[in-house]
Structures are given as structure tokens and as C-alpha cells.
Design an enzyme around this catalytic site. Sequence first.
Site, PDB file in Angstrom:
ATOM      1  N   ARG A 133     -85.817  10.934 -67.262  1.00 35.52           N
ATOM      2  CA  ARG A 133     -84.475  10.905 -67.660  1.00 35.52           C
ATOM      3  C   ARG A 133     -84.217  12.461 -67.693  1.00 35.52           C
ATOM      4  NH1 ARG A 133     -83.740   8.318 -72.765  1.00 35.52           N
ATOM      5  NH2 ARG A 133     -83.389   6.249 -71.498  1.00 35.52           N
ATOM      6  N   PRO A 134     -83.943  13.124 -66.585  1.00 35.01           N
ATOM      7  CA  PRO A 134     -83.992  14.448 -66.192  1.00 35.01           C
ATOM      8  C   PRO A 134     -83.264  15.633 -67.204  1.00 35.01           C
ATOM      9  CG  PRO A 134     -82.511  13.158 -64.544  1.00 35.01           C
ATOM     10  CD  PRO A 134     -82.916  12.396 -65.444  1.00 35.01           C
ATOM     11  N   CYS A 135     -83.563  15.356 -68.425  1.00 32.76           N
ATOM     12  CA  CYS A 135     -82.808  16.379 -69.180  1.00 32.76           C
ATOM     13  C   CYS A 135     -83.206  17.960 -68.920  1.00 32.76           C
ATOM     14  CB  CYS A 135     -83.288  16.307 -70.608  1.00 32.76           C
ATOM     15  SG  CYS A 135     -85.001  16.175 -70.927  1.00 32.76           S
ATOM     16  N   HIS A 136     -84.141  18.029 -67.948  1.00 30.74           N
ATOM     17  CA  HIS A 136     -84.472  19.501 -67.342  1.00 30.74           C
ATOM     18  C   HIS A 136     -83.413  20.020 -66.613  1.00 30.74           C
ATOM     19  CE1 HIS A 136     -86.313  16.659 -64.224  1.00 30.74           C
ATOM     20  NE2 HIS A 136     -85.895  17.474 -63.638  1.00 30.74           N
TER      21      HIS A 136
END
Length: 168
Positions: A133-136
Site C-alpha cells: 500500500r504505497p505510502c512511500h
Amino acid sequence: MTVYTTMDSPLGELLLVGEEPAAAEGGTALASLSVPGQKYGAVVQDGWIEKPEAFTEIVAQLRGYFDGTLTRFDIEYVHRGSDFQRRVWTALEAIPYGTTLTYGDIAREIGAPRAAVRAVGTAIGANPLLVVRPCHRVIGADGALAGYAGGLQRKRQLLDLERLHQAV
């Protein structure tokens, strides 16, 4: 039943925690993916069962992501969090590979007022599924890297990895 495994990655050893049984391929829904030293990261608990075979498909997808052959995950997740967190996390999942949005962009995406940017940041910080879940892919309004539970060095590493593979 809570199961877990670890895997080596360019970010260090990842801890994968899942719930069985699930309708997902392999019967495991991913509940947490964390890195060593992660703020609020999972730690193995009494009663959890180490079961690497339950994560075969998830590990294969993560390896594909790290080697640049996979740009979107198809993993069943354990659905937790408040309604607001789930809305923020859904917006994260829609950020295309190799691109970034700001916290303000996410607030607008979910229909929250500009004043909700801090709440969006808090929800992103509570994301239990780093990498998948690409919070980056969320950065500050000025374009600077900001706030990543796995550490800013890992955030830079993930963004650089995506840009490198996207350019190829």
C-alpha cells in the site's frame, strides 16, 4: 489464525503477518508488512504461527516488485482501520507506480478539507502494509520527502527503485 514469515529484501528483512483462512490465493490475507525499526511496526506475538508456505504468492509478488517486473500488487488484505483511514489507504492504492502525490492531493482525493492534511498524514503513518500500500509515494507540498514509518532512507530507496524500473 495469525501466521507470519520473514523475507529478505532490499529494505532489510520484512515481517509479513497474515490471517488464515482467507479466500486469497494461498488462503492468507495480509494484515501487516513491516521493516526492522519501523515506527508502529508489527512484532511477533505469542500464539502466532510461523508458516512461510502461507505467503508463497505474496512473497512472489514482493520479489517481482523489487526486481521491477511487477508494478501493481494483487494481494488480499485484512481490512482494518477507521473509515477515514480506509479512505486514505484506498487513495494510496490508486497512486500509479513511479509517481508521487502530496498529502494535500490525498486530502482532495478523498474529499477532505485542506485542514485535514495532518489527519491524512496520521492515517498514512498508520498504514500497516508498507510497500504494497504505497505510502512511500506521498511527499510534502514542497516536493521534499516527509514522514515514512520505515524511515526516509527506505522511502527514497523505494522511489528510486520505481523510477529506475520505470525508465527501463
